[in-house]
Scaffold this active site. Structure first.
Site, PDB file in Angstrom:
ATOM      1  N   ASN A   9     -23.641  -6.693 -49.421  1.00  0.00           N
ATOM      2  CA  ASN A   9     -23.571  -8.151 -49.551  1.00  0.00           C
ATOM      3  C   ASN A   9     -22.836  -8.678 -48.317  1.00  0.00           C
ATOM      4  O   ASN A   9     -21.617  -8.585 -48.229  1.00  0.00           O
ATOM      5  CB  ASN A   9     -22.806  -8.503 -50.844  1.00  0.00           C
ATOM      6  CG  ASN A   9     -22.573 -10.000 -50.975  1.00  0.00           C
ATOM      7  OD1 ASN A   9     -23.138 -10.794 -50.237  1.00  0.00           O
ATOM      8  ND2 ASN A   9     -21.724 -10.385 -51.934  1.00  0.00           N
ATOM      9  N   TRP A  10     -23.610  -9.203 -47.373  1.00  0.00           N
ATOM     10  CA  TRP A  10     -23.000  -9.662 -46.114  1.00  0.00           C
ATOM     11  C   TRP A  10     -22.317 -11.017 -46.243  1.00  0.00           C
ATOM     12  O   TRP A  10     -21.703 -11.503 -45.282  1.00  0.00           O
ATOM     13  CB  TRP A  10     -24.074  -9.730 -45.010  1.00  0.00           C
ATOM     14  CG  TRP A  10     -24.470  -8.397 -44.474  1.00  0.00           C
ATOM     15  CD1 TRP A  10     -23.962  -7.166 -44.824  1.00  0.00           C
ATOM     16  CD2 TRP A  10     -25.457  -8.147 -43.462  1.00  0.00           C
ATOM     17  NE1 TRP A  10     -24.582  -6.183 -44.093  1.00  0.00           N
ATOM     18  CE2 TRP A  10     -25.500  -6.747 -43.252  1.00  0.00           C
ATOM     19  CE3 TRP A  10     -26.309  -8.966 -42.716  1.00  0.00           C
ATOM     20  CZ2 TRP A  10     -26.362  -6.163 -42.318  1.00  0.00           C
ATOM     21  CZ3 TRP A  10     -27.163  -8.380 -41.799  1.00  0.00           C
ATOM     22  CH2 TRP A  10     -27.184  -6.990 -41.601  1.00  0.00           C
ATOM     23  N   LYS A  11     -22.480 -11.665 -47.383  1.00  0.00           N
ATOM     24  CA  LYS A  11     -21.881 -12.992 -47.598  1.00  0.00           C
ATOM     25  C   LYS A  11     -22.252 -13.912 -46.435  1.00  0.00           C
ATOM     26  O   LYS A  11     -23.355 -13.841 -45.915  1.00  0.00           O
ATOM     27  CB  LYS A  11     -20.369 -12.856 -47.811  1.00  0.00           C
ATOM     28  CG  LYS A  11     -20.055 -11.839 -48.912  1.00  0.00           C
ATOM     29  CD  LYS A  11     -18.630 -11.851 -49.371  1.00  0.00           C
ATOM     30  CE  LYS A  11     -18.466 -10.805 -50.477  1.00  0.00           C
ATOM     31  NZ  LYS A  11     -17.159 -10.799 -51.078  1.00  0.00           N
ATOM     32  N   HIS A  97     -22.566 -14.180 -58.415  1.00  0.00           N
ATOM     33  CA  HIS A  97     -21.391 -13.623 -57.726  1.00  0.00           C
ATOM     34  C   HIS A  97     -20.182 -14.516 -58.014  1.00  0.00           C
ATOM     35  O   HIS A  97     -20.314 -15.737 -58.127  1.00  0.00           O
ATOM     36  CB  HIS A  97     -21.659 -13.542 -56.218  1.00  0.00           C
ATOM     37  CG  HIS A  97     -20.607 -12.756 -55.509  1.00  0.00           C
ATOM     38  ND1 HIS A  97     -19.401 -13.308 -55.158  1.00  0.00           N
ATOM     39  CD2 HIS A  97     -20.562 -11.456 -55.125  1.00  0.00           C
ATOM     40  CE1 HIS A  97     -18.662 -12.372 -54.584  1.00  0.00           C
ATOM     41  NE2 HIS A  97     -19.347 -11.244 -54.549  1.00  0.00           N
ATOM     42  N   GLU A 146     -17.809  -6.860 -61.162  1.00  0.00           N
ATOM     43  CA  GLU A 146     -16.930  -7.102 -60.013  1.00  0.00           C
ATOM     44  C   GLU A 146     -15.715  -7.923 -60.441  1.00  0.00           C
ATOM     45  O   GLU A 146     -15.778  -9.155 -60.481  1.00  0.00           O
ATOM     46  CB  GLU A 146     -17.680  -7.890 -58.933  1.00  0.00           C
ATOM     47  CG  GLU A 146     -18.837  -7.162 -58.318  1.00  0.00           C
ATOM     48  CD  GLU A 146     -19.143  -7.698 -56.928  1.00  0.00           C
ATOM     49  OE1 GLU A 146     -19.207  -6.900 -56.000  1.00  0.00           O
ATOM     50  OE2 GLU A 146     -19.286  -8.927 -56.778  1.00  0.00           O
ATOM     51  N   GLY A 152     -12.540  -8.144 -52.076  1.00  0.00           N
ATOM     52  CA  GLY A 152     -11.966  -8.470 -50.765  1.00  0.00           C
ATOM     53  C   GLY A 152     -10.465  -8.299 -50.677  1.00  0.00           C
ATOM     54  O   GLY A 152      -9.833  -8.807 -49.753  1.00  0.00           O
ATOM     55  N   SER A 183     -13.835  -4.021 -53.127  1.00  0.00           N
ATOM     56  CA  SER A 183     -13.087  -3.152 -52.211  1.00  0.00           C
ATOM     57  C   SER A 183     -13.608  -1.714 -52.184  1.00  0.00           C
ATOM     58  O   SER A 183     -12.834  -0.757 -52.071  1.00  0.00           O
ATOM     59  CB  SER A 183     -11.595  -3.172 -52.542  1.00  0.00           C
ATOM     60  OG  SER A 183     -11.088  -4.492 -52.419  1.00  0.00           O
ATOM     61  N   GLY A 204     -19.122  -5.454 -50.117  1.00  0.00           N
ATOM     62  CA  GLY A 204     -18.972  -6.636 -49.272  1.00  0.00           C
ATOM     63  C   GLY A 204     -18.504  -6.238 -47.886  1.00  0.00           C
ATOM     64  O   GLY A 204     -19.278  -5.752 -47.049  1.00  0.00           O
ATOM     65  N   GLY A 205     -17.213  -6.417 -47.640  1.00  0.00           N
ATOM     66  CA  GLY A 205     -16.615  -6.211 -46.320  1.00  0.00           C
ATOM     67  C   GLY A 205     -17.063  -4.945 -45.597  1.00  0.00           C
ATOM     68  O   GLY A 205     -17.408  -4.980 -44.408  1.00  0.00           O
TER      69      GLY A 205
HETATM   70  P1  PGA Z   1     -15.733  -6.500 -51.085  1.00  0.00           P
HETATM   71  O1  PGA Z   1     -16.744  -7.533 -51.779  1.00  0.00           O
HETATM   72  O2  PGA Z   1     -16.442  -5.161 -51.013  1.00  0.00           O
HETATM   73  O3  PGA Z   1     -15.445  -7.079 -49.745  1.00  0.00           O
HETATM   74  O4  PGA Z   1     -14.523  -6.415 -51.967  1.00  0.00           O
HETATM   75  C1  PGA Z   1     -17.593  -7.137 -52.822  1.00  0.00           C
HETATM   76  C2  PGA Z   1     -18.406  -8.304 -53.280  1.00  0.00           C
HETATM   77  O5  PGA Z   1     -17.885  -9.430 -53.307  1.00  0.00           O
HETATM   78  O6  PGA Z   1     -19.604  -8.157 -53.607  1.00  0.00           O
END
Ligand code: PGA
Length: 220
Positions: A9-11, A97, A146, A152, A183, A204-205
């Site tokens: 998920n590149w947001k 999300h 999540e 994050g 995370s 995500g990150g």
């Molecule tokens: P993160 O985000 O891996 O940066 O914690 C996960 C997400 O929001 O899907």
């Protein structure tokens, strides 16, 4: 081996100029991937086309997903992106999300309309839940648990707690697959993918870096 979904998920990150490099490097680091793994990359809308082309060229096993969908069909809805258009590029769509719920006030009713819009366009919803008892619309096959405290923050959730919640999500909603997100990193991914009720991860990150994302897939 049981089927696994590893989803990036590149947001709201990345530019058109960064796409080719990401896929070239990802192809280099991933080598041969495990047959039982489905890899899905979800960029922002304007990058769907570039990601689809780059994936076809460098990593044909990668599927493309969107991060959101309009609850309306094609029509006079300024600023919205309809399922019919998303379907031209993507196979999956993330719905619900925590950032959509929090910053854009998407509630259970809106989210169930978005699931219907995805289903009407043959897009597979990846439906995010923040807790065990969040309602999951009918027909959803892939859910992602999540917890907001883990997103994050570098503070992933306790794996035993995750297992209990994933089991109850499956029992209550009849979803086939539950992923964990929050995370996730190469060092901790196997503590989640090793759980009996977890079928993959939403990243995500750590998915912004092709090497880190490839390592997550290799350690999953
Ligand atoms: P993160 O985000 O891996 O940066 O914690 C996960 C997400 O929001 O899907």
């Amino acid at each position: 081996m049981k089927k696994q979904f590893i989803i990036a998920n590149w947001k709201s990150h990345k530019l058109p100029s960064e796409i080719e490099d990401w896929f070239v490097n990802f192809a280099r680091f991933i080598g041969v991937k495990n047959e039982s793994q489905e890899i899905i990359v979800c960029p922002p809308f304007p990058l769907l086309d570039a990601c689809l082309s780059a994936a076809k060229k460098h990593t044909p096993f990668v599927q493309i997903g969107a991060q959101n969908i309009s609850r309306f069909p094609e029509g006079a809805y300024t600023g919205e992106v309809a399922g019919k258009l998303i379907k031209s590029f993507a196979t999956h769509v993330i719905i619900g999300h925590s950032e959509r719920r929090h910053y854009f006030n998407e509630d259970d009713k809106i989210l169930s309309e978005k699931v219907l819009a995805a289903q009407a366009n043959m897009l597979t919803p990846v439906f995010c839940t923040l807790q065990a008892d969040d309602p999951i619309p009918l027909g959803v096959e892939i859910a992602a648990y999540e917890p907001t405290t883990a997103i994050g923050t570098g503070q992933p959730a306790d794996p035993q707690e995750v297992e209990g919640i994933a089991r109850s999500i499956k029992a209550k909603n009849g979803v086939s697959y539950v992923l964990y997100g929050g995370s996730v990193a190469p060092q901790n991914v196997s503590t989640y993918t090793g759980l009996p009720s977890i079928d993959g991860v939403l990243v995500g990150g750590a998915s912004l870096d092709p090497q880190e994302f490839a390592q997550i897939i290799q350690h999953a």
